[in-house]
Design an enzyme around this catalytic site. Structure first.
Site, PDB file in Angstrom:
ATOM      1  N   HIS A 123     -43.196   3.109 -18.817  1.00 51.53           N
ATOM      2  CA  HIS A 123     -44.232   2.193 -18.327  1.00 51.53           C
ATOM      3  C   HIS A 123     -45.546   2.944 -18.200  1.00 51.53           C
ATOM      4  O   HIS A 123     -46.137   3.039 -17.125  1.00 51.53           O
ATOM      5  CB  HIS A 123     -43.830   1.559 -16.988  1.00 51.53           C
ATOM      6  CG  HIS A 123     -44.643   0.338 -16.683  1.00 51.53           C
ATOM      7  ND1 HIS A 123     -44.203  -0.686 -15.888  1.00 51.53           N
ATOM      8  CD2 HIS A 123     -45.877  -0.027 -17.083  1.00 51.53           C
ATOM      9  CE1 HIS A 123     -45.137  -1.605 -15.789  1.00 51.53           C
ATOM     10  NE2 HIS A 123     -46.166  -1.226 -16.503  1.00 51.53           N
ATOM     11  N   ARG A 153     -43.475  -6.908 -19.295  1.00 49.53           N
ATOM     12  CA  ARG A 153     -42.670  -6.640 -18.121  1.00 49.53           C
ATOM     13  C   ARG A 153     -41.197  -6.729 -18.539  1.00 49.53           C
ATOM     14  O   ARG A 153     -40.833  -7.510 -19.424  1.00 49.53           O
ATOM     15  CB  ARG A 153     -42.954  -7.666 -17.009  1.00 49.53           C
ATOM     16  CG  ARG A 153     -44.307  -7.493 -16.324  1.00 49.53           C
ATOM     17  CD  ARG A 153     -44.371  -6.242 -15.471  1.00 49.53           C
ATOM     18  NE  ARG A 153     -45.591  -6.140 -14.681  1.00 49.53           N
ATOM     19  CZ  ARG A 153     -46.684  -5.498 -15.077  1.00 49.53           C
ATOM     20  NH1 ARG A 153     -46.710  -4.931 -16.281  1.00 49.53           N
ATOM     21  NH2 ARG A 153     -47.743  -5.409 -14.291  1.00 49.53           N
ATOM     22  N   GLU A 187     -37.326  -0.201 -12.856  1.00 50.03           N
ATOM     23  CA  GLU A 187     -38.183   0.970 -12.983  1.00 50.03           C
ATOM     24  C   GLU A 187     -38.268   1.686 -11.626  1.00 50.03           C
ATOM     25  O   GLU A 187     -38.313   1.009 -10.601  1.00 50.03           O
ATOM     26  CB  GLU A 187     -39.585   0.535 -13.441  1.00 50.03           C
ATOM     27  CG  GLU A 187     -39.579  -0.124 -14.807  1.00 50.03           C
ATOM     28  CD  GLU A 187     -40.956  -0.615 -15.235  1.00 50.03           C
ATOM     29  OE1 GLU A 187     -41.934  -0.376 -14.506  1.00 50.03           O
ATOM     30  OE2 GLU A 187     -41.047  -1.243 -16.294  1.00 50.03           O
TER      31      GLU A 187
HETATM   32  C1  8YV Z   1     -50.185  -0.490 -14.297  1.00 50.65           C
HETATM   33  C2  8YV Z   1     -49.497  -2.250 -15.708  1.00 50.65           C
HETATM   34  O1  8YV Z   1     -51.553  -0.348 -14.199  1.00 50.65           O
HETATM   35  O2  8YV Z   1     -51.754  -2.874 -15.574  1.00 50.65           O
HETATM   36  C3  8YV Z   1     -50.562  -3.257 -15.509  1.00 50.65           C
HETATM   37  O3  8YV Z   1     -50.182  -4.433 -15.308  1.00 50.65           O
HETATM   38  O4  8YV Z   1     -48.362  -2.565 -15.843  1.00 50.65           O
HETATM   39  C4  8YV Z   1     -49.862  -0.838 -15.702  1.00 50.65           C
HETATM   40  O5  8YV Z   1     -50.929  -0.571 -16.535  1.00 50.65           O
HETATM   41  C5  8YV Z   1     -49.534   0.787 -13.892  1.00 50.65           C
HETATM   42  O6  8YV Z   1     -48.176   0.570 -13.939  1.00 50.65           O
HETATM   43  C6  8YV Z   1     -50.000   1.188 -12.488  1.00 50.65           C
HETATM   44  O7  8YV Z   1     -50.054   0.055 -11.675  1.00 50.65           O
END
Ligand code: 8YV
Length: 316
Positions: A282, A235, A264
């Site tokens: 992302h 993150r 983002e």
């Molecule tokens: C999200 C992600 O799935 O799984 C996570 O924590 O950050 C990504 O794979 C994507 O951004 C959609 O929610």
């Protein structure tokens, strides 16, 4: 009788169709007008017993209080720091997410970003396309990655998968966590800055949220140094982003490969001006195969809940 389900963010179309066939879907994800969104949430509060979202949807206590009949929230992501799971637990709401099915794709992107930025892949592609190769000769030398030292911040499922890939590259593996993991042969570091000073590559693979904010500090980036590379597939909050930008602009940090950012989908424009970064939107879990599996987990968790069966991937 069909249960009412508030779908806050979309899942894969075929899986969304299953939800629409099985439940009365309240399609919040389709609405962009604030007033219409608020009206739908109010309406959902009268009858919705389930909600679907991704890991970025802001489901805080105030939002949950508007859905008093909620029994389950199914989230299509492995991370969920924007959803107040403690509040859900207090309210007797079950919460599920989508671990494991995305691990390999995310770990692949960590390695892709590491190699791409250290071997200057994007610049090399442009060098060929532009004709610079013919005009200027050899691309400037880059940095070796195989056999170097990689420090992984957070040896969870994704961090461990990254480590395995780095082992295949002959890299020496270090990891940071609150405490050493039993049965793990990699070198443990109890301090991120110390590990950064040891590392050629530092990879952030920790969960998001307040407890990991700026886990990769300005001091850690300084310790990683002008030959070092920082990779982030966790993150944006896990790194001090201002310090990261300063270090990359000044050359105090060699390079960075980033899939996640603080703001983002509109990250700090300073990133776009940097020659020593590779940037990705992302999208580490963004493959057909993985998003299908994540969406299927949402469908299956809801089905299990309403069938009185054990949830497949519960958090609480
Ligand atoms: C999200 C992600 O799935 O799984 C996570 O924590 O950050 C990504 O794979 C994507 O951004 C959609 O929610």
């Amino acid at each position: 009788m069909k249960q009412d389900v508030l779908v806050c963010t979309p899942i894969r179309p075929e899986k969304l169709a299953i939800l629409e066939e099985t439940y009365n879907v309240f399609p919040l994800y389709k609405l962009t007008d604030d007033a219409e969104r608020e009206a739908l949430i109010d309406k959902a509060g009268e009858s919705c017993v389930a909600m679907v979202s991704n890991g970025h949807f802001p489901a805080d206590e105030a939002f949950l209080s508007r859905l008093p009949k909620l029994q389950i929230a199914a989230c299509s992501s492995v991370g969920y720091e924007t959803l107040d799971v403690d509040a859900m637990t207090r309210r007797g709401i079950r919460f599920t997410h989508t671990p494991d099915v995305l691990t390999d794709d995310v770990a692949d992107i960590a390695v892709l970003l590491m190699l791409a930025v250290r071997r200057n892949l994007v610049a090399g592609d442009a060098y060929v396309r532009s004709g610079d190769w013919g005009r200027k000769g050899m691309l400037p030398l880059t940095r070796t990655t195989s056999g170097r030292k990689v420090g992984i911040v957070g040896l969870g499922r994704i961090g461990a998968a990254i480590a395995k890939r780095c082992e295949a590259l002959g890299m020496q593996i270090g990891y940071y966590g609150r405490k050493p993991k039993s049965g793990v042969a990699y070198q443990y570091f109890g301090d991120v800055t110390e590990m950064a000073g040891w590392s050629d590559v530092l990879i952030a693979a920790a969960s998001g949220g307040p407890e990991t904010q700026h886990l990769v500090s300005a001091q850690a980036l300084d310790a990683l140094g002008p030959e070092g590379s920082f990779i982030n597939i966790s993150r944006g909050s896990v790194v001090d982003e201002g310090a990261l930008l300063d270090a990359l602009e000044s050359g105090k940090l060699g390079s960075a490969g980033l899939d996640v950012f603080l703001n983002e989908p509109n990250p700090d424009p300073r990133f776009g001006k940097l020659p020593n970064v590779v940037l990705y939107p992302h999208h580490a879990s963004g493959t057909v195969e993985t998003r299908d599996k994540m969406s299927q987990l949402v469908v299956d968790n809801l089905a299990a809940h309403f069938a009185g069966q054990p949830l497949l991937t519960p958090v609480n």
